[in-house]
Structures are given as C-alpha cells and as structure tokens.
Design a protein around this motif. Structure first.
Motif, mmCIF file in Angstrom:
data_model
loop_
_atom_site.group_PDB
_atom_site.id
_atom_site.type_symbol
_atom_site.label_atom_id
_atom_site.label_comp_id
_atom_site.label_asym_id
_atom_site.label_seq_id
_atom_site.Cartn_x
_atom_site.Cartn_y
_atom_site.Cartn_z
ATOM 1 N N ALA A 1 -4.049 6.258 -2.694
ATOM 2 C CA ALA A 1 -3.051 5.346 -3.250
ATOM 3 C C ALA A 1 -2.041 6.134 -4.069
ATOM 4 C CB ALA A 1 -3.730 4.281 -4.102
ATOM 5 N N GLN A 2 -2.542 7.064 -4.867
ATOM 6 C CA GLN A 2 -1.693 7.901 -5.704
ATOM 7 C C GLN A 2 -0.714 8.703 -4.849
ATOM 8 O OE1 GLN A 2 -1.585 9.210 -9.006
ATOM 9 N NE2 GLN A 2 -0.366 10.988 -8.419
ATOM 10 N N GLY B 1 6.283 -2.033 -8.102
ATOM 11 C CA GLY B 1 5.634 -0.738 -7.882
ATOM 12 C C GLY B 1 5.472 0.040 -9.183
ATOM 13 N N ARG C 1 0.824 -1.201 0.000
ATOM 14 C CA ARG C 1 0.000 0.000 0.000
ATOM 15 C C ARG C 1 0.856 1.248 0.000
ATOM 16 N NH1 ARG C 1 -5.652 -0.565 2.012
ATOM 17 N NH2 ARG C 1 -5.730 0.588 0.069
ATOM 18 N N SER C 2 2.016 1.165 0.650
ATOM 19 C CA SER C 2 2.869 2.355 0.677
ATOM 20 C C SER C 2 3.475 2.622 -0.702
ATOM 21 C CB SER C 2 3.961 2.229 1.739
ATOM 22 O OG SER C 2 5.041 1.463 1.243
ATOM 23 N N LEU C 3 3.518 1.603 -1.549
ATOM 24 C CA LEU C 3 3.985 1.837 -2.919
ATOM 25 C C LEU C 3 2.896 2.471 -3.782
ATOM 26 C CD1 LEU C 3 5.919 -1.469 -3.711
ATOM 27 C CD2 LEU C 3 6.900 0.791 -3.328
ATOM 28 N N GLY C 4 1.702 2.554 -3.233
ATOM 29 C CA GLY C 4 0.606 3.172 -3.966
ATOM 30 C C GLY C 4 -0.354 2.165 -4.572
ATOM 31 N N MET C 5 -0.214 0.899 -4.174
ATOM 32 C CA MET C 5 -1.168 -0.079 -4.693
ATOM 33 C C MET C 5 -2.511 0.119 -4.001
ATOM 34 S SD MET C 5 0.801 -3.670 -5.135
ATOM 35 C CE MET C 5 2.564 -3.696 -5.446
ATOM 36 N N THR C 6 -3.585 -0.062 -4.768
ATOM 37 C CA THR C 6 -4.912 -0.022 -4.179
ATOM 38 C C THR C 6 -5.150 -1.333 -3.448
ATOM 39 O OG1 THR C 6 -5.856 -1.012 -6.152
ATOM 40 C CG2 THR C 6 -5.795 1.383 -6.084
ATOM 41 N N ASN D 1 -1.368 -8.784 -6.167
ATOM 42 C CA ASN D 1 0.078 -8.949 -6.331
ATOM 43 C C ASN D 1 0.793 -9.567 -5.139
ATOM 44 O OD1 ASN D 1 0.620 -7.655 -8.983
ATOM 45 N ND2 ASN D 1 -0.382 -5.936 -7.983
ATOM 46 N N GLN E 1 -5.133 -4.164 -5.889
ATOM 47 C CA GLN E 1 -3.790 -4.428 -6.422
ATOM 48 C C GLN E 1 -2.927 -5.161 -5.403
ATOM 49 O OE1 GLN E 1 -2.783 -0.382 -7.617
ATOM 50 N NE2 GLN E 1 -2.571 -1.033 -9.740
ATOM 51 N N MET F 1 -0.973 5.785 6.711
ATOM 52 C CA MET F 1 -1.035 4.398 7.152
ATOM 53 C C MET F 1 -1.834 4.362 8.442
ATOM 54 S SD MET F 1 0.347 2.172 5.316
ATOM 55 C CE MET F 1 1.374 2.077 3.917
ATOM 56 N N ARG G 1 0.279 7.960 -1.829
ATOM 57 C CA ARG G 1 1.254 7.075 -1.200
ATOM 58 C C ARG G 1 2.373 6.718 -2.159
ATOM 59 N NH1 ARG G 1 -3.081 3.350 1.643
ATOM 60 N NH2 ARG G 1 -3.173 4.326 3.700
ATOM 61 N N SER G 2 2.048 6.656 -3.454
ATOM 62 C CA SER G 2 3.088 6.325 -4.424
ATOM 63 C C SER G 2 4.121 7.442 -4.509
ATOM 64 C CB SER G 2 2.470 6.048 -5.792
ATOM 65 O OG SER G 2 2.055 7.263 -6.376
ATOM 66 N N GLU H 1 2.994 -1.819 -11.613
ATOM 67 C CA GLU H 1 1.572 -1.832 -11.252
ATOM 68 C C GLU H 1 0.990 -0.431 -11.119
ATOM 69 O OE1 GLU H 1 -1.089 -3.946 -10.436
ATOM 70 O OE2 GLU H 1 0.088 -5.377 -11.610
ATOM 71 N N VAL H 2 1.760 0.449 -10.509
ATOM 72 C CA VAL H 2 1.193 1.740 -10.127
ATOM 73 C C VAL H 2 1.473 2.820 -11.178
ATOM 74 C CG1 VAL H 2 1.174 3.519 -8.341
ATOM 75 C CG2 VAL H 2 1.388 1.108 -7.698
ATOM 76 N N ASN I 1 1.739 9.303 5.535
ATOM 77 C CA ASN I 1 1.143 8.759 4.303
ATOM 78 C C ASN I 1 -0.166 8.029 4.615
ATOM 79 O OD1 ASN I 1 2.158 6.520 5.503
ATOM 80 N ND2 ASN I 1 3.232 5.740 3.697
ATOM 81 N N LYS J 1 -8.459 5.719 -4.578
ATOM 82 C CA LYS J 1 -7.412 5.865 -5.603
ATOM 83 C C LYS J 1 -6.502 7.053 -5.326
ATOM 84 C CE LYS J 1 -7.782 3.264 -9.523
ATOM 85 N NZ LYS J 1 -9.045 2.518 -9.680
#
Ligand SMILES: Nc1ncnc2c1ncn2[C@@H]1O[C@H](COP(=O)(O)OP(=O)(O)O)[C@@H](O)[C@H]1O
Ligand SMILES: [Mg+2]
Lengths: 219, 259
Positions: free
Chosen positions: B88-89, B116, A122-127, A134, A130, B65, B91-92, B119-120, B63, B85
């Motif tokens: 999530a964006q 990462g 999740r910290s990588l931005g996965m929903t 993954n 996702q 969490m 956090r990326s 996928e993102v 972020n 979304k």
C-alpha cells in the motif's frame, strides 16, 4: 368489544406494547446493521476462511424460520449452559436474521460500485480496510437506503417473535393474546395492533424515501 | 556537498522503475514475455501497441495491480513488496491514472483530491484542502471543487483524477490510455495537463494511441506486440523509421484510420 372499549381498558397496555416493539426493533436493527456490515466485509475480504464463514452465515440465517431460531435459543442453548433471558433471546433472533438480509443488500449495493473505484483507492495507497471504509461502505450504504428501509420494517415484523415467549411488558403481537385471555377482544384487539404496525411501516417508508432522495449518488 | 553529488549520481543510476525479465500469464495466455524496462527519474516513456498486446497489463504490474509469474520489479531500486501495508505504501508513491477516471462517485471533487493525503499520508485537513485547491487550479477545475464527479465532463473528471494522483506527491505516474474514454473535443485539455507535467520533470509511463502527443511528450517509445517489447526507440526514430515491420504496419494502420 369495540375499539373504544378496548382502548379505554387496555390503552396503556397498548402503548407499552408499542414501546416494547419499537425498542426491540430499534435495538435489533442497529445490531443487525453492525453485524451485517461485518459479515459483508468478511464476504469480500481477501481471506478465504472469512469469506466461507460469512457466506455460510448468510445462507443459514437467510433461510431459517424465526420461530425455529427462537426455539433453539430458548430451549437448546441451556443444554450448552447458555441461559438467555427471554428478552435477550428474542433480541438475538430478531438481530441474526435481518443481519443476513442486511449483508445481501450491502452486497448488491457494492456491485453498483465499479471495480475501477476500488482500484483507484488502492492505487492511492489505501489498504483493503481503508478502501472498504472510504469508498465501498459509504457508497453501498447510500445505495441501499431503500432496501434498508424495507429491512427495518421486516425487523419490526420479526420482533413479533416476542409474542412466543412470556415478556412483561409484552409486544404488539403479544398483547393480542394477552387481551384475548383477559377479555373478549376478538379480531378488534388484533386490528389495533395491525393498525399500529402498518402506521409505523408507512412512516418508516416515507422517511426512507426522503433520506434516499438526499443521499442518492449521482452517476 | 559531496553527499548532494552522491545523491544525484545515484538517482541517475538507479531507475525509478525497473522491470527485469517479467513474465505473466492469464491462464494459458502468455500476456507478458520477458519484459525488461527501466525508467529513469524525469523520463517520459510512452507505450504503444495494438489493442490486446498487453500494454495495460504491463502498466498495472508496475504497482502490482496485477501480480507477475516471474521476474523482478523494482521501484527506486527496491523490490516490489508482495502485499499488505508495504505494498500500500509503495502504491502511494506511484500514481495511476485510469482510462475511466474512476473518481469516487459519492465524494465532492475536493474530497476526491484530499482523501488520499488525509487517509494515507495523514495530512491535516486544512493543509490537504489548500493543496487540493492549488492542484485543481493547476489542472483548471478549481471552480468545480464542490460538485460531484457526475456533474463534470469526462475531460474535467480526468483532470481531477490527475490532481488526485499529484496530491500524493508520487515518484512516478502511470497513465493507462488516459484519453481513450473521452470525446474528441476533450482530449486536448487532458493531454495539455500531461504535457505540462512532462515539462516539469515528472517521471511518467504513458499508454496512449495519441501519436502526435506521444511524439511530442516522449523521451522514449516502447512498442509492444503480443506481450513482447519489440522496439525501444526515440520518438523521432520510431515515427520516421521504425526498426520492425510490425511497428511500421501498426503505424500505417493508424495513419489510414486517422485521416
Ligand atoms: N483479467 C484478465 N483475465 C484474463 N485475460 C485478460 C485479463 N486482462 C487482460 N486479459 C487479456 O490479456 C491480453 C492483454 O490485455 P491488455 O493488457 O489489457 O492489452 P492492451 O491494454 O494492450 O489492450 C488481452 O488478450 C486480454 O484479453
Ligand atoms: Mg489497455
């Protein structure tokens, strides 16, 4: 009758019965894996109603006897104007029950994944979906190979429900009654089916072990 | 030209990370009390404090969490999205490195770093792999690219985790005690990588108990106790003449423990 006599008279029927059992088992197992996965995603989703429904599903279908479920599908559903073929009814019963167990195995497979990995995803931005796709599912699946092997065997045994309804060709259990109404097969007729069930189970177990060794996750 | 100037001016003024009056409770426990913090672009802020003082929680609210009960958090001047979304964006764009590495156990080192972006950010596979190899080389584990995490030492795993975060080209990286789970002989190799990032101008918030490292790398030290930011200071001033008695006591207990 001895085994040889039985096989020479009913050999072809046994083969057809074996194929019916295999077909039912394979279709039901694949459907159970798909349904079990969906149920599992619902059970861990952030949406409460989904969790409630999915938990309820598992409680019901983990505990319902197969024959009771089959009776409901065959005799009760027509009152709701849902008329299933016998084959479909057996297939559905043989899917719904293993799907509940599939979800249980996936849940315990998931518990071996640290929350840390999910947080990392999740910290990588996965929903949510996702990270499920993954990180969670691949690991849950890989650590549930052995339970899934058992599930496949259990699905095969559950498919013996087919013997409770008229099917043509019938399955490995159904053929025993068939023979015993057309000849005196006695316990030998049953023995042949039992050997075929057991042999298949042993092969499934071996293959399962091989797969497990290949995909097991180092920790 | 004028635009360029505007941009730099703006980025100097708008903090990459800003917390305003942040409060958080765990049940009856008040973990964060009116926390205010802003981190400028390129700044390295080190958070120090006793165990249980709320450092991880503070780091993790940035972020989202962890959710907060009151206050505001802004990233690049924009409010942190609630969920979905957009979150999530966000956090990326803010990297995070954990105490326990949290590499994906079923994936190779290379795939851990490419997943990462693939996928993102929808980076093409080849491009993602090339960049991953570059990053792995940069943190010194490129020779391990085709192993799985369990085959690497803790220090190597943590360096992979840093590469995994860098692959997202984050605006800032949060480190929550990145070396606390490591054997002493591996701490240095991880701190070196982080020091290198600091030199290159990466914006970072780092929770650590490594005082020499903190002193060397920090632009600013934040001392937290019982969920309150008690002191904000330059590393020199903090380590030579801390303003608060609690910070002095804390530093003294550390000195006693170290040698
Ligand atoms: N998920 C949680 N639920 C309840 N209490 C928590 C939770 N996480 C942390 N805490 C408590 O909040 C306080 C601050 O924790 P933490 O931020 O982890 O401190 P630190 O990182 O400074 O050691 C501690 O007292 C801890 O026990
Ligand atoms: Mg902590």
């Amino acid at each position: 009758m001895n085994i040889q006599a039985l096989l020479s008279q009913f050999g072809e029927k046994y083969l057809l019965a074996l194929l019916t059992t295999y077909k039912l088992t394979a279709s039901a197992f694949i459907l159970a894996l798909i349904l079990g996965t969906v149920i599992t995603i619902m059970r861990v989703s952030p949406v409460k109603p989904l969790r409630v429904v999915a938990d309820f599903y598992v409680q019901i279908f983990r505990n319902i006897p197969g024959s009771a479920l089959l009776i409901i599908l065959v005799y009760a559903l027509p009152y709701l104007n849902v008329i299933l073929s016998y084959y479909a009814a057996v297939l559905i019963a043989t899917t719904l029950i293993p799907a509940a167990f599939c979800s249980e195995y996936l849940m315990s497979g998931m518990n071996t994944i640290g929350t840390g990995q999910i947080e990392a995803a999740r910290s990588l931005g996965m929903t949510f979906l996702q990270s499920i796709k993954n990180v969670v599912i691949p690991q849950a699946v890989r650590s549930s190979v052995l339970p899934m092997t058992n599930l496949l065997v259990a699905t095969m045994l559950t498919s013996a429900l087919a013997s409770q309804v008229p099917l043509n060709p019938t399955d490995l259990t159904g053929i025993v009654s068939y023979i015993n109404t057309h000849a005196v097969g006695g316990v030998t007729a049953f023995l042949i089916s039992a050997i075929l069930y057991c042999g298949t189970a042993v092969i499934i177990g071996q293959v399962g072990n091989q797969i497990d060794r290949k995909v097991r996750i180092l920790r | 030209m004028a635009q360029e100037q505007n941009k730099t001016e703006r980025s100097e003024q708008t903090p990459v990370i800003e917390l305003r009056h942040v409060d958080k409770h765990y049940g009856s426990l008040h973990v964060l009390k009116d926390v205010n913090l802003s981190v400028q672009k390129g700044e390295v802020v080190v958070i120090i404090g006793p165990s249980g003082s709320g450092k991880s929680t503070l780091c993790r609210t940035i972020n989202r969490m962890e959710t907060i009960d009151a206050g505001e958090i802004l990233i690049d001047g924009e409010h942190l999205p609630e969920e979905g979304k957009k979150l999530a964006q966000l956090r990326s764009e803010v990297g995070m490195v954990f105490q326990s590495f949290n590499l994906f156990a079923h994936k190779t080192i290379l795939d851990n770093v490419t997943i990462g972006p693939r996928e993102v950010l929808h980076t093409p596979k080849k491009e993602a792999q090339e960049e991953a190899l570059r990053l792995l080389k940069r943190v010194g584990v490129d020779t391990q690219a085709h192993k799985v995490p369990a085959q690497l030492s803790g220090g190597q795993q943590q360096r992979v985790a840093i590469a995994r975060t860098l692959a997202m080209h984050p605006k800032a990286i949060l480190f929550d005690e990145p070396t606390s789970a490591l054997d002493p002989e591996m701490i240095g190799e991880v701190l070196d990588v982080i020091t290198e990032l600091a030199k290159e101008g990466m914006t970072m918030v780092i929770v650590t108990h490594e005082m020499n490292f903190a002193r060397r790398v920090a632009d600013r030290i934040i001392f937290v106790d019982h969920g309150v930011i008690l002191e904000e200071n330059t590393p020199e001033a903090f380590f030579t003449q801390p303003k608060t008695q609690r910070a002095r006591d804390f530093l003294n207990t550390l000195k006693g423990r170290d040698k």
